[in-house]
Design a protein around this motif. Structure first.
Motif, PDB file in Angstrom:
ATOM      1  N   PRO B  75       0.808  -1.232   0.000  1.00 18.08           N
ATOM      2  CA  PRO B  75       0.000   0.000   0.000  1.00 18.08           C
ATOM      3  C   PRO B  75       0.837   1.276   0.000  1.00 18.08           C
ATOM      4  O   PRO B  75       0.578   2.191  -0.784  1.00 18.08           O
ATOM      5  N   ILE B  76       1.853   1.329   0.872  1.00  5.90           N
ATOM      6  CA  ILE B  76       2.599   2.586   0.963  1.00  5.90           C
ATOM      7  C   ILE B  76       3.436   2.806  -0.282  1.00  5.90           C
ATOM      8  O   ILE B  76       3.547   3.934  -0.779  1.00  5.90           O
ATOM      9  N   THR B  79       1.080   4.086  -2.914  1.00  7.32           N
ATOM     10  CA  THR B  79       0.701   5.480  -2.654  1.00  7.32           C
ATOM     11  C   THR B  79       1.818   6.422  -3.057  1.00  7.32           C
ATOM     12  O   THR B  79       1.595   7.434  -3.729  1.00  7.32           O
ATOM     13  N   ARG B  83       1.426   9.163  -6.043  1.00 12.64           N
ATOM     14  CA  ARG B  83       1.342  10.583  -5.694  1.00 12.64           C
ATOM     15  C   ARG B  83       2.518  11.382  -6.196  1.00 12.64           C
ATOM     16  O   ARG B  83       2.416  12.572  -6.450  1.00 12.64           O
ATOM     17  N   GLU B  84       3.662  10.745  -6.380  1.00 14.07           N
ATOM     18  CA  GLU B  84       4.824  11.481  -6.868  1.00 14.07           C
ATOM     19  C   GLU B  84       4.995  11.360  -8.373  1.00 14.07           C
ATOM     20  O   GLU B  84       5.973  11.858  -8.937  1.00 14.07           O
TER      21      GLU B  84
END
Lengths: 197, 437
Positions: B75-76, B79, B83-84
């Motif tokens: 998950p991280i 993400t 997002r980047e």
């Protein structure tokens, strides 16, 4: 009165700029849309958990598998749990202070007031947890180590946070002009959130 | 860039990632580093020039490595990549579990991946066998790989079974601006030999214990300065006591990275006694400071410096003493400033960044492939291992799809590129809002 049009399928943002007798009071609201599905799922999760617990306790069999079942039902209930928050609002009274309110569906309202002189700077943080990363708006207070979160219960998207942040900056800036502070141009600080509720 | 090893830890891998990222930022690319949290240092941090570092709050469990949970970091990682707006994921160091997991997740999500190997590993012991299997899994479907020397390329290719055409060799470099020679030349009456390394078995601390008394006995005008700490320090102290060399051998203890240069410029010769090295940045730093190097002929060390800047020896005390004798005779002909300017031309991080950029371009040009096209590569890894790897990838793919349903990629907000402004009165977040609209 001016309205902000921003909304997504979970939150909607409103900006009311009422002119009071002498000064403008800024109110920014973030409202949670009532979703029947979420309420149903939250009650369903709680019902499953309670049924499973009572059934297993009544049968008086507390072996490892039953404890596992209870734990799984509990985590399911926790995931599906629906927060009873109706809306959170930020009322900015320039040169006086900022009032942060949390309204619940039951009618209960929790209010916190922060005098303008106590606020050093409002900041937008990127919070990193072991599973995700999200934005939050917080106030750096004088003489306090902890940051104060503006939206304590909700996690609105960042495009709703930016106008609130700008309004807070404008309100604190007028007061702050006489204090010359050497702040770094990019002020993004770190906040480790322990839960993602 | 993903690795378990980054600042505030100091070492070869960490400084490689840092310098490479800084040079890539100067070339105009966007670089984000992902590593695990170090103590209280967790969350998002910005280091020099706006390099963004994510210290993900996963606990390290063994030698600075994150606990390997296979799918826990999905998950991280997802993400951060969304997002980047990342296009390439570059992992460092075979020993880093976070690197392997992140590369696996990135590959499942369709990103191009690159891996850089910084160390040599064996083939015989149980730890190495497992490590090599994990490496085989990661490199089975990699876009490109980078090694820091030709010896390291050979080692990586043998360990993982990857085709050599996919492996590029890009040596490390040194920050020659930071490591410059002493302003005044040292006199040659008393010769000072510097040793700066971790005092562990791998770095040949046992060899030092044999070599130092011999050299002190043969050359009365030689002094040693030993910097660094580790489990073998006790043996060196015992040697000092046994041969009464307290005035000839100075033990400095752990030397912070910022003070390494001042230790180096106080000497004439740098002694490196490692038993294995893929590429030794320490000898580059020493050469940049104008020291003559004496080193063991292991791994990638012969590829690092030209023959007139280094004297090589077998990892045997007698041969090393002979090499030190040769170095002492060569010393009057050495000009530190000429050495330093040669090093400036030979090694530069900007050159490394340009070559890495070429590797990135090669990776981006390769085709996008679906899971079914990629699975056969995993199945080729071995009779049992192949099937296990294939299963792991399928489960990863399913978990990713589940995550996409639960939290769609559109709901992850992209981070705008912040522009660093020096003027305190300017509001940088205005760029923030304009970029988003």
């Amino acid at each position: 009165m001016s309205r902000g049009p921003a909304s997504n399928n979970k939150y909607s943002y409103n900006h009311l700029n009422a002119k009071g007798p002498s000064e403008a009071i800024d109110v920014h609201d973030i409202t949670v849309k009532k979703s029947r599905l979420r309420i149903f799922l939250s009650y369903f999760g709680a019902a499953v958990f309670l049924t499973a617990t009572f059934y297993l306790v009544a049968l008086k069999e507390l072996c490892i598998s039953s404890i596992w079942i209870i734990l799984v039902c509990f985590s399911l209930a926790k995931v599906l749990h629906h927060k009873p928050v109706k809306k959170e609002s930020v009322m900015i009274m320039p040169a006086f202070g900022v009032q942060l309110e949390t309204h619940y569906w039951s009618g209960r309202v929790i209010r916190r007031f922060v005098p303008i002189s106590k606020i050093l700077k409002p900041v937008l943080n990127e919070c990193v947890t072991p599973v995700t990363c999200y934005w939050s708006l917080a106030l750096i207070l004088r003489d306090e180590v902890e940051l104060m979160l503006v939206f304590q219960k909700l996690q609105p998207p960042v495009r709703m946070l930016v106008p609130v942040w700008k309004a807070l900056c404008a309100a604190t800036d007028c007061k702050r002009n006489q204090h010359h502070l050497n702040l770094c141009a990019v002020l993004v600080s770190v906040y480790l959130a322990s839960d993602t509720d | 860039m993903v690795s378990d090893f980054f600042y505030p830890n100091f070492g070869g891998v960490e400084s490689h990632i840092y310098y490479l990222s800084q040079c890539l930022l100067k070339l105009g690319h966007k670089v984000v580093v992902m590593t695990h949290a170090y103590g209280k240092r967790s969350g998002v941090r910005y280091v020099t020039n706006g390099l963004k570092v994510y210290y993900v709050p996963w606990r390290p469990f063994l030698m600075q490595n994150t606990l390997p949970t296979f799918y826990g970091t999905l998950p991280i990682t997802r993400t951060i990549l969304v997002r980047e707006r990342i296009s390439i994921v570059h992992g460092h160091q075979a020993f880093s579990t976070l690197c392997h997991e992140a590369l696996m997740h990135a590959r499942t999500m369709g990103y191009k991946i690159i891996f850089t190997d910084h160390s040599l590993y064996g083939f015989a012991d149980v730890g190495s066998i497992h490590m090599n299997k994990v490496l085989q899994f990661t490199l089975a479907d990699i876009s490109q790989a980078i090694c820091v020397s030709h010896t390291s390329k050979e080692n990586t290719v043998l360990r993982s079974g990857i085709t050599p055409e996919r492996v590029f060799v890009i040596p490390n470099a040194v920050d020659t601006a930071m490591f410059s020679p002493a302003p005044n030349r040292l006199s040659c009456d008393e010769i000072v030999i510097i040793v700066v390394s971790r005092l562990v078995y791998r770095k040949g601390a046992d060899l030092l214990v044999e070599v130092i008394p011999e050299v002190c006995h043969l050359f009365p005008n030689v002094r040693f300065v030993v910097g660094g700490d580790g489990p073998k320090r006790v043996r060196l102290e015992e040697m000092r006591e046994k041969y009464s060399l307290q005035d000839r051998v100075e033990m400095l203890g752990a030397v912070p990275h910022s003070q390494v240069r001042s230790v180096l410029i106080s000497g004439h010769i740098f002694l490196n006694s490692s038993l294995t090295e893929a590429f030794c940045i320490a000898i580059l730093e020493a050469a940049s400071c104008g020291l003559l190097t004496v080193s063991t002929r292991v791994g990638g060390v012969p590829e690092v410096l030209p023959d007139d800047m280094i004297v090589l020896a077998e990892p045997d005390p007698g041969d090393m003493v002979h090499a030190i004798r040769k170095a002492i005779h060569m010393l009057p002909n050495i000009n530190p400033y000429v050495m330093h300017s040669r090093m400036k031309k030979l090694y530069s991080w900007h050159d490394v960044a340009k070559r890495t950029e070429f590797v990135y371009d090669c990776a981006l040009q390769s085709d996008d492939e679906s899971l079914l096209q990629r699975l056969p590569r995993y199945l080729k890894c071995g009779a049992w291992a192949g099937k296990l790897f294939g299963l792991v990838m399928i489960v990863n793919f399913l978990l990713w799809r589940l995550l996409e349903l639960w939290r769609p990629a559109e709901s992850i907000e992209e981070v705008p590129d912040l522009v660093l402004v020096q003027n305190e009165h300017q509001e940088p977040m205005q760029d923030f809002v304009e970029a988003r609209d």
